[in-house]
Design a protein around this motif. Structure first.
Motif, PDB file in Angstrom:
ATOM      1  N   ALA A 186      25.198  23.558  37.544  1.00 50.07           N
ATOM      2  CA  ALA A 186      26.104  24.374  38.345  1.00 50.07           C
ATOM      3  C   ALA A 186      26.713  25.497  37.517  1.00 50.07           C
ATOM      4  N   ASN A 187      27.105  25.194  36.280  1.00 46.60           N
ATOM      5  CA  ASN A 187      27.689  26.228  35.431  1.00 46.60           C
ATOM      6  C   ASN A 187      26.663  27.279  35.028  1.00 46.60           C
ATOM      7  N   LEU A 188      25.429  26.860  34.786  1.00 47.49           N
ATOM      8  CA  LEU A 188      24.382  27.829  34.464  1.00 47.49           C
ATOM      9  C   LEU A 188      24.180  28.816  35.601  1.00 47.49           C
ATOM     10  N   LEU A 189      24.260  28.320  36.837  1.00 44.62           N
ATOM     11  CA  LEU A 189      24.053  29.183  37.990  1.00 44.62           C
ATOM     12  C   LEU A 189      25.281  30.024  38.316  1.00 44.62           C
ATOM     13  N   ALA A 190      26.470  29.454  38.102  1.00 42.15           N
ATOM     14  CA  ALA A 190      27.694  30.136  38.523  1.00 42.15           C
ATOM     15  C   ALA A 190      28.302  31.022  37.449  1.00 42.15           C
ATOM     16  N   GLU A 191      28.157  30.643  36.175  1.00 42.68           N
ATOM     17  CA  GLU A 191      28.833  31.371  35.108  1.00 42.68           C
ATOM     18  C   GLU A 191      28.511  32.868  35.070  1.00 42.68           C
ATOM     19  N   PRO A 192      27.258  33.307  35.296  1.00 45.67           N
ATOM     20  CA  PRO A 192      27.013  34.755  35.259  1.00 45.67           C
ATOM     21  C   PRO A 192      27.830  35.533  36.275  1.00 45.67           C
ATOM     22  N   ALA A 193      28.195  34.902  37.391  1.00 40.48           N
ATOM     23  CA  ALA A 193      28.955  35.606  38.425  1.00 40.48           C
ATOM     24  C   ALA A 193      30.451  35.603  38.137  1.00 40.48           C
ATOM     25  N   ALA A 194      30.925  34.659  37.309  1.00 37.81           N
ATOM     26  CA  ALA A 194      32.364  34.544  37.057  1.00 37.81           C
ATOM     27  C   ALA A 194      32.966  35.798  36.422  1.00 37.81           C
ATOM     28  N   PRO A 195      32.364  36.397  35.388  1.00 35.22           N
ATOM     29  CA  PRO A 195      32.956  37.617  34.822  1.00 35.22           C
ATOM     30  C   PRO A 195      33.054  38.749  35.841  1.00 35.22           C
ATOM     31  N   LEU A 196      32.043  38.876  36.703  1.00 26.55           N
ATOM     32  CA  LEU A 196      32.091  39.932  37.715  1.00 26.55           C
ATOM     33  C   LEU A 196      33.245  39.713  38.682  1.00 26.55           C
ATOM     34  N   ALA A 197      33.390  38.475  39.168  1.00 33.08           N
ATOM     35  CA  ALA A 197      34.476  38.182  40.099  1.00 33.08           C
ATOM     36  C   ALA A 197      35.831  38.386  39.438  1.00 33.08           C
ATOM     37  N   THR A 198      35.956  37.998  38.163  1.00 30.62           N
ATOM     38  CA  THR A 198      37.231  38.126  37.462  1.00 30.62           C
ATOM     39  C   THR A 198      37.600  39.580  37.225  1.00 30.62           C
ATOM     40  N   VAL A 199      36.680  40.345  36.650  1.00 31.44           N
ATOM     41  CA  VAL A 199      36.979  41.736  36.279  1.00 31.44           C
ATOM     42  C   VAL A 199      37.170  42.603  37.516  1.00 31.44           C
ATOM     43  N   ILE A 200      36.231  42.534  38.468  1.00 32.28           N
ATOM     44  CA  ILE A 200      36.353  43.366  39.669  1.00 32.28           C
ATOM     45  C   ILE A 200      37.543  42.920  40.507  1.00 32.28           C
ATOM     46  N   GLY A 201      37.781  41.612  40.582  1.00 27.17           N
ATOM     47  CA  GLY A 201      38.945  41.120  41.304  1.00 27.17           C
ATOM     48  C   GLY A 201      40.246  41.588  40.686  1.00 27.17           C
ATOM     49  N   LEU A 202      40.326  41.594  39.359  1.00 27.71           N
ATOM     50  CA  LEU A 202      41.516  42.106  38.683  1.00 27.71           C
ATOM     51  C   LEU A 202      41.746  43.580  39.009  1.00 27.71           C
ATOM     52  N   LEU A 203      40.677  44.338  38.985  1.00 29.29           N
ATOM     53  CA  LEU A 203      40.801  45.759  39.326  1.00 29.29           C
ATOM     54  C   LEU A 203      41.268  45.931  40.768  1.00 29.29           C
ATOM     55  N   ALA A 204      40.760  45.087  41.674  1.00 32.61           N
ATOM     56  CA  ALA A 204      41.196  45.147  43.075  1.00 32.61           C
ATOM     57  C   ALA A 204      42.679  44.810  43.192  1.00 32.61           C
ATOM     58  N   CYS A 205      43.130  43.853  42.417  1.00 33.00           N
ATOM     59  CA  CYS A 205      44.545  43.472  42.432  1.00 33.00           C
ATOM     60  C   CYS A 205      45.417  44.614  41.924  1.00 33.00           C
ATOM     61  N   LEU A 206      45.013  45.244  40.836  1.00 35.22           N
ATOM     62  CA  LEU A 206      45.790  46.336  40.255  1.00 35.22           C
ATOM     63  C   LEU A 206      45.742  47.594  41.115  1.00 35.22           C
ATOM     64  N   ALA A 207      44.699  47.729  41.942  1.00 31.26           N
ATOM     65  CA  ALA A 207      44.538  48.920  42.791  1.00 31.26           C
ATOM     66  C   ALA A 207      45.257  48.791  44.127  1.00 31.26           C
ATOM     67  N   ALA A 208      46.113  47.782  44.282  1.00 33.38           N
ATOM     68  CA  ALA A 208      46.806  47.550  45.555  1.00 33.38           C
ATOM     69  C   ALA A 208      47.537  48.795  46.079  1.00 33.38           C
ATOM     70  N   PRO A 209      48.147  49.631  45.226  1.00 35.71           N
ATOM     71  CA  PRO A 209      48.818  50.835  45.756  1.00 35.71           C
ATOM     72  C   PRO A 209      47.866  51.822  46.414  1.00 35.71           C
ATOM     73  N   VAL A 210      46.557  51.707  46.171  1.00 36.43           N
ATOM     74  CA  VAL A 210      45.566  52.586  46.802  1.00 36.43           C
ATOM     75  C   VAL A 210      44.675  51.700  47.680  1.00 36.43           C
ATOM     76  N   PRO A 211      45.048  51.449  48.936  1.00 36.00           N
ATOM     77  CA  PRO A 211      44.371  50.459  49.778  1.00 36.00           C
ATOM     78  C   PRO A 211      42.866  50.640  49.902  1.00 36.00           C
TER      79      PRO A 211
END
Length: 501
Positions: A391-416
């Motif tokens: 499960a980790n072999l399959l899921a781990e490659p996607a985790a950095p993408l979800a974390t980094v892009i999600g963080l950017l989405a969170c910080l971009a809240a003032p620009v909907p």
């Protein structure tokens, strides 16, 4: 590469003293005095002996000093905790500052830690100090840094728990909203959770957990699948999240031509900002400290010092908060970090005898963490995941993408518009992780049930050691010979030496 393990006894000693003190608080004073007296005696003996004995004696003095510091911390805080526990089994009114993020319990309540400033009968809360844990059905504004007043029935905790009391809240109000950056961070998280949950499942409720550690929107079914598949570490802020943030900033500065020291400085600043965004509660600070240990080993240019730096970080955390020693999260974080430093390279070398090196390394990382953490999990939980590595072999490659892009989405809240686009992009890897969890959790034999305790931990330890030995030894290495021919190492005739010219 050899590893510097000289400081590991310091961390182990501090951990042992912390466990004794928090589970048997009356021993804190005796241990503090005993450790200090022993250190003084060893120091006096050392002054009279030959220098050859200085190394081990000096190490023992450091171990005893760390143990004394841990015991002294427990001793200092014991009086406040005892005063708080006197309200066990009564309806109380408590006033304090929220000191952790909220998580949804099995009873549907939101649970969080509060650092008390007062407790007493309803309408007559007196001065007090110490941590309590509160559970409340609805908690608008109950975020890190907010000062709250709650009324409810209190229940005493078992030895080893950080909180002195648990309060089941019936009435709760926010006396003062979270100040400064904590209020801004809370608004950003709330906006991101609302934006993420508008996306389709699976993946919508999981996204805030992957990006900012907010698990309040994770569906119960997804949470169960993540636990069964061994992916639950992705749904909360862990050393992996901190490492992803650090690695992303480190790589960006490196691409811009920044020197090693500059990369580390920017990475430290980004890590500090990330900790504030996801709430600097003890578990997050623990994870950030573990990530900082890796950065420090890079800064000093000695990756082999990673084990020593990790030992120093564990010891420092235990001196500041000895109750971490009894929490599964701290044990899993420290053990997993140690496994990645000490065990993963050996596993990668062994597996590389069978598989290409990049694939061997990809397998070694989750396998090392699983083998090291499985005995710890067996102490507290009744289930052992048998699909965790896959499960980790399959899921781990996607985790950095979800974390980094999600963080950017969170910080971009003032620009909907930008925030919506980024959240939709982060949803894709989040949905993949949720799907992997559901599929692997549904496989036959995905988990095995064992009664939690020392017996199960011993059995799992033997199995983990056996697997590690087999994988580290590997198989016969395939080596190339001359004109592209291949033979297995250790077999066939020895090649003749080239004739002298």
């Amino acid at each position: 590469m050899t590893r510097d393990l000289r400081l590991l006894p310091v961390a182990v000693g501090a951990w042992g003293v912390a466990l004794i003190c928090v589970f048997v608080p009356g021993t804190a004073g005796w241990l503090a005095g005993g450790c200090l007296a022993s250190a003084v005696i060893i120091g006096a003996v050392l002054a009279l002996r030959r220098p050859a004995a200085a190394t081990w004696s000096g190490l023992m003095i450091v171990v005893l000093a760390a143990g004394a510091a841990v015991a002294f911390t427990v001793l200092v805080q014991s009086a406040d905790r005892d005063a708080v526990r006197e309200w066990d089994g009564r309806v109380v009114e408590a006033v304090g500052q929220v000191s952790s993020s909220a998580s949804v319990g099995r009873d549907g309540r939101l649970w969080m830690d509060v650092q008390l400033s007062g407790i007493g009968a309803p309408g007559a809360a007196g001065l007090a100090s110490g941590p309590v844990r509160i559970g409340i059905a609805e908690a608008e504004g109950f975020v890190l840094g907010a000062v709250v007043r709650v009324t409810g029935e209190s229940v005493g905790t078992d030895p080893g728990e950080r909180a002195g009391l648990v309060v089941f809240v019936t009435v709760g109000t926010v006396e003062r909203a979270a100040p400064g950056v904590f209020g801004i961070a809370a608004d950003l998280r709330r906006s991101f959770v609302e934006r993420a949950t508008r996306l389709p499942e699976p993946g919508a409720g999981l996204l805030p957990g992957l990006a900012v550690g907010d698990t309040t929107a994770v569906p119960a079914a997804v949470d169960a699948d993540m636990r069964t598949s061994g992916l639950s570490h992705l749904t909360a802020v862990s050393g992996a999240n901190c490492a992803i943030v650090v690695a992303a900033v480190f790589g960006i500065v490196a691409l811009c031509g920044g020197a090693r020291a500059l990369r580390v400085v920017f990475a430290v600043v980004a890590l500090a900002a990330f900790v504030v965004l996801v709430t600097p509660e003890p578990s997050v600070i623990r994870a950030a400290t573990m990530a900082a240990a890796g950065m420090l080993s890079i800064l000093v240019g000695r990756p082999s010092a990673g084990a020593g730096i990790l030992a120093v970080c564990v010891t420092a955390l235990l001196i500041v908060d000895p109750w971490l020693a009894s929490t599964p999260g701290f044990a899993l974080s420290a053990v997993a970090s140690g496994a990645l430093i000490l065990l993963a390279p050996a596993l990668a070398d062994g597996i590389a005898r069978w598989l290409p090196r990049p694939l061997a390394l990809a397998i070694a990382v989750p396998l090392a963490a699983q083998l090291a953490c499985a005995p710890v999990i067996a102490l507290f939980a009744e289930q052992q995941s048998l699909v965790s590595v896959v499960a980790n072999l399959l899921a781990e490659p996607a985790a950095p993408l979800a974390t980094v892009i999600g963080l950017l989405a969170c910080l971009a809240a003032p620009v909907p518009v930008v925030a919506d686009l980024l959240a939709a992009s982060a949803w894709l890897p989040s949905a993949w992780i949720a799907t992997v969890a559901r599929v692997t959790a549904g496989l036959p034999g995905a988990q095995v049930l064992l009664p939690a305790g020392l017996g199960s931990a011993a059995v799992v330890t033997l199995v983990s050691v056996a697997i590690a030995v087999v994988c580290c030894r590997g198989g016969p290495r395939v080596r190339e010979v001359g004109g592209g021919g291949r033979r297995r190492g250790g077999g066939g005739a020895r090649p003749r030496a080239a004739p002298p010219r």
